[in-house]
Design a protein around this motif. Structure first.
Motif, PDB file in Angstrom:
ATOM      1  N   TYR A 177      -6.686 -25.070  98.319  1.00 25.09           N
ATOM      2  CA  TYR A 177      -7.023 -23.651  98.249  1.00 25.09           C
ATOM      3  C   TYR A 177      -7.947 -23.375  97.076  1.00 25.09           C
ATOM      4  O   TYR A 177      -8.940 -22.663  97.205  1.00 25.09           O
ATOM      5  CB  TYR A 177      -5.747 -22.814  98.138  1.00 25.09           C
ATOM      6  CG  TYR A 177      -5.999 -21.342  98.022  1.00 25.09           C
ATOM      7  CD1 TYR A 177      -6.397 -20.605  99.132  1.00 25.09           C
ATOM      8  CD2 TYR A 177      -5.853 -20.679  96.818  1.00 25.09           C
ATOM      9  CE1 TYR A 177      -6.638 -19.246  99.039  1.00 25.09           C
ATOM     10  CE2 TYR A 177      -6.091 -19.322  96.712  1.00 25.09           C
ATOM     11  CZ  TYR A 177      -6.485 -18.615  97.819  1.00 25.09           C
ATOM     12  OH  TYR A 177      -6.732 -17.276  97.721  1.00 25.09           O
ATOM     13  N   ALA A 178      -7.637 -23.965  95.923  1.00 22.62           N
ATOM     14  CA  ALA A 178      -8.460 -23.744  94.731  1.00 22.62           C
ATOM     15  C   ALA A 178      -9.860 -24.334  94.907  1.00 22.62           C
ATOM     16  O   ALA A 178     -10.835 -23.787  94.390  1.00 22.62           O
ATOM     17  CB  ALA A 178      -7.779 -24.355  93.513  1.00 22.62           C
ATOM     18  N   MET A 179      -9.969 -25.428  95.655  1.00 21.63           N
ATOM     19  CA  MET A 179     -11.278 -26.043  95.857  1.00 21.63           C
ATOM     20  C   MET A 179     -12.106 -25.302  96.908  1.00 21.63           C
ATOM     21  O   MET A 179     -13.330 -25.395  96.904  1.00 21.63           O
ATOM     22  CB  MET A 179     -11.114 -27.504  96.264  1.00 21.63           C
ATOM     23  CG  MET A 179     -10.594 -28.376  95.151  1.00 21.63           C
ATOM     24  SD  MET A 179     -10.313 -30.067  95.661  1.00 21.63           S
ATOM     25  CE  MET A 179     -11.990 -30.647  95.829  1.00 21.63           C
ATOM     26  N   SER A 180     -11.467 -24.567  97.793  1.00 24.40           N
ATOM     27  CA  SER A 180     -12.204 -23.904  98.869  1.00 24.40           C
ATOM     28  C   SER A 180     -12.425 -22.420  98.611  1.00 24.40           C
ATOM     29  O   SER A 180     -13.122 -21.774  99.380  1.00 24.40           O
ATOM     30  CB  SER A 180     -11.462 -24.078 100.188  1.00 24.40           C
ATOM     31  OG  SER A 180     -10.230 -23.388 100.147  1.00 24.40           O
TER      32      SER A 180
ATOM     33  N   THR B  59     -12.849 -14.294  92.762  1.00 24.55           N
ATOM     34  CA  THR B  59     -12.904 -13.200  93.738  1.00 24.55           C
ATOM     35  C   THR B  59     -11.523 -12.763  94.219  1.00 24.55           C
ATOM     36  O   THR B  59     -11.420 -11.772  94.928  1.00 24.55           O
ATOM     37  CB  THR B  59     -13.742 -13.628  94.959  1.00 24.55           C
ATOM     38  OG1 THR B  59     -13.113 -14.737  95.593  1.00 24.55           O
ATOM     39  CG2 THR B  59     -15.164 -13.994  94.564  1.00 24.55           C
ATOM     40  N   ILE B  60     -10.480 -13.463  93.841  1.00 26.53           N
ATOM     41  CA  ILE B  60      -9.126 -13.115  94.270  1.00 26.53           C
ATOM     42  C   ILE B  60      -8.611 -11.964  93.418  1.00 26.53           C
ATOM     43  O   ILE B  60      -8.783 -11.953  92.198  1.00 26.53           O
ATOM     44  CB  ILE B  60      -8.185 -14.339  94.156  1.00 26.53           C
ATOM     45  CG1 ILE B  60      -8.708 -15.485  95.024  1.00 26.53           C
ATOM     46  CG2 ILE B  60      -6.774 -13.972  94.563  1.00 26.53           C
ATOM     47  CD1 ILE B  60      -7.962 -16.776  94.804  1.00 26.53           C
TER      48      ILE B  60
ATOM     49  N   GLN C 133      -7.109 -19.124  86.477  1.00 25.91           N
ATOM     50  CA  GLN C 133      -8.423 -19.353  85.902  1.00 25.91           C
ATOM     51  C   GLN C 133      -9.417 -19.889  86.930  1.00 25.91           C
ATOM     52  O   GLN C 133     -10.560 -19.484  86.959  1.00 25.91           O
ATOM     53  CB  GLN C 133      -8.312 -20.340  84.729  1.00 25.91           C
ATOM     54  CG  GLN C 133      -9.588 -20.574  83.979  1.00 25.91           C
ATOM     55  CD  GLN C 133     -10.072 -19.332  83.254  1.00 25.91           C
ATOM     56  OE1 GLN C 133      -9.275 -18.472  82.901  1.00 25.91           O
ATOM     57  NE2 GLN C 133     -11.360 -19.224  83.066  1.00 25.91           N
ATOM     58  N   GLY C 134      -8.972 -20.836  87.712  1.00 24.29           N
ATOM     59  CA  GLY C 134      -9.872 -21.471  88.666  1.00 24.29           C
ATOM     60  C   GLY C 134     -10.781 -22.476  87.976  1.00 24.29           C
ATOM     61  O   GLY C 134     -10.748 -22.653  86.765  1.00 24.29           O
ATOM     62  N   THR C 135     -11.563 -23.149  88.755  1.00 28.83           N
ATOM     63  CA  THR C 135     -12.509 -24.124  88.219  1.00 28.83           C
ATOM     64  C   THR C 135     -13.815 -23.988  88.963  1.00 28.83           C
ATOM     65  O   THR C 135     -13.916 -23.314  89.975  1.00 28.83           O
ATOM     66  CB  THR C 135     -11.994 -25.565  88.387  1.00 28.83           C
ATOM     67  OG1 THR C 135     -11.808 -25.808  89.772  1.00 28.83           O
ATOM     68  CG2 THR C 135     -10.707 -25.800  87.639  1.00 28.83           C
ATOM     69  N   ASN C 136     -14.811 -24.656  88.448  1.00 23.35           N
ATOM     70  CA  ASN C 136     -16.116 -24.654  89.085  1.00 23.35           C
ATOM     71  C   ASN C 136     -16.341 -26.045  89.656  1.00 23.35           C
ATOM     72  O   ASN C 136     -16.756 -26.947  88.956  1.00 23.35           O
ATOM     73  CB  ASN C 136     -17.191 -24.302  88.056  1.00 23.35           C
ATOM     74  CG  ASN C 136     -18.556 -24.204  88.688  1.00 23.35           C
ATOM     75  OD1 ASN C 136     -18.681 -24.174  89.902  1.00 23.35           O
ATOM     76  ND2 ASN C 136     -19.574 -24.150  87.860  1.00 23.35           N
ATOM     77  N   PHE C 137     -16.015 -26.211  90.920  1.00 26.05           N
ATOM     78  CA  PHE C 137     -16.193 -27.513  91.546  1.00 26.05           C
ATOM     79  C   PHE C 137     -17.665 -27.689  91.910  1.00 26.05           C
ATOM     80  O   PHE C 137     -18.226 -26.899  92.660  1.00 26.05           O
ATOM     81  CB  PHE C 137     -15.308 -27.643  92.782  1.00 26.05           C
ATOM     82  CG  PHE C 137     -13.848 -27.713  92.449  1.00 26.05           C
ATOM     83  CD1 PHE C 137     -13.298 -28.887  91.961  1.00 26.05           C
ATOM     84  CD2 PHE C 137     -13.037 -26.620  92.604  1.00 26.05           C
ATOM     85  CE1 PHE C 137     -11.961 -28.957  91.642  1.00 26.05           C
ATOM     86  CE2 PHE C 137     -11.696 -26.678  92.281  1.00 26.05           C
ATOM     87  CZ  PHE C 137     -11.160 -27.851  91.799  1.00 26.05           C
TER      88      PHE C 137
END
Length: 151
Positions: free
Chosen positions: A34-37, A42-43, A128-132
């Motif tokens: 989920y985090a990668m897609s 935006t959540i 936080q998320g990441t920038n893949f």
């Protein structure tokens, strides 16, 4: 209980432990996917908080179930060891040497460390998320090219 019933109980507890670990792994693969897609930025904040609360609930229940299962498996192993001392036979001597050496002590610390590391990683990914990098460019194409050709 007979030795056969105790061993059967131990095997069923082992199956429960395997199921709990499989659920743990499956959930974390889902969170990672989920985090990668998804662009986490935006959540909505409420959804992030609900996701964290849901994860905390799952982690708490899974952790306690694993600890309880390991403790129960340890007590069944102790009962097997005691039962084998009472009923000596040729097969029991071979099995008794195995059960005397096989221990589940120390699993509490392992389960705690794995859950703590996973908790930190999942909360970070959800908040936080990441920038893949692979999401930015796929196979050397720009985002417009990707949208136009449907990759």
């Amino acid at each position: 209980m007979s030795i056969a019933e105790l061993v059967e109980t131990y095997i069923s507890v082992g199956d429960k432990i395997d199921t709990l670990w499989n659920m743990f792994i499956f959930l974390h693969l889902g969170v990672l996917g989920y985090a990668m897609s998804t662009q986490v930025a935006t959540i909505k904040t409420t959804h992030k908080i609900l996701g964290c609360v849901g994860y905390l609930f799952f982690s708490y229940v899974n952790y306690n179930a694993l600890i309880d299962s390991y403790h129960f498996a340890n007590s069944v192993l102790a009962d097997i060891r005691d039962a084998m001392k009472v009923v000596p036979n040729a097969h029991a001597a071979h099995l008794q040497s195995f059960f005397d050496l096989y221990r589940l002590d120390g699993r509490d610390a392992i389960v705690f460390m794995i859950h703590a590391i996973a908790l930190i990683a999942v909360i970070y990914l959800l908040l936080q998320g990441t920038n893949f990098a692979w999401r930015k460019k796929r196979f050397g194409r720009s985002d417009e090219d990707v949208e136009n050709i449907g990759i």
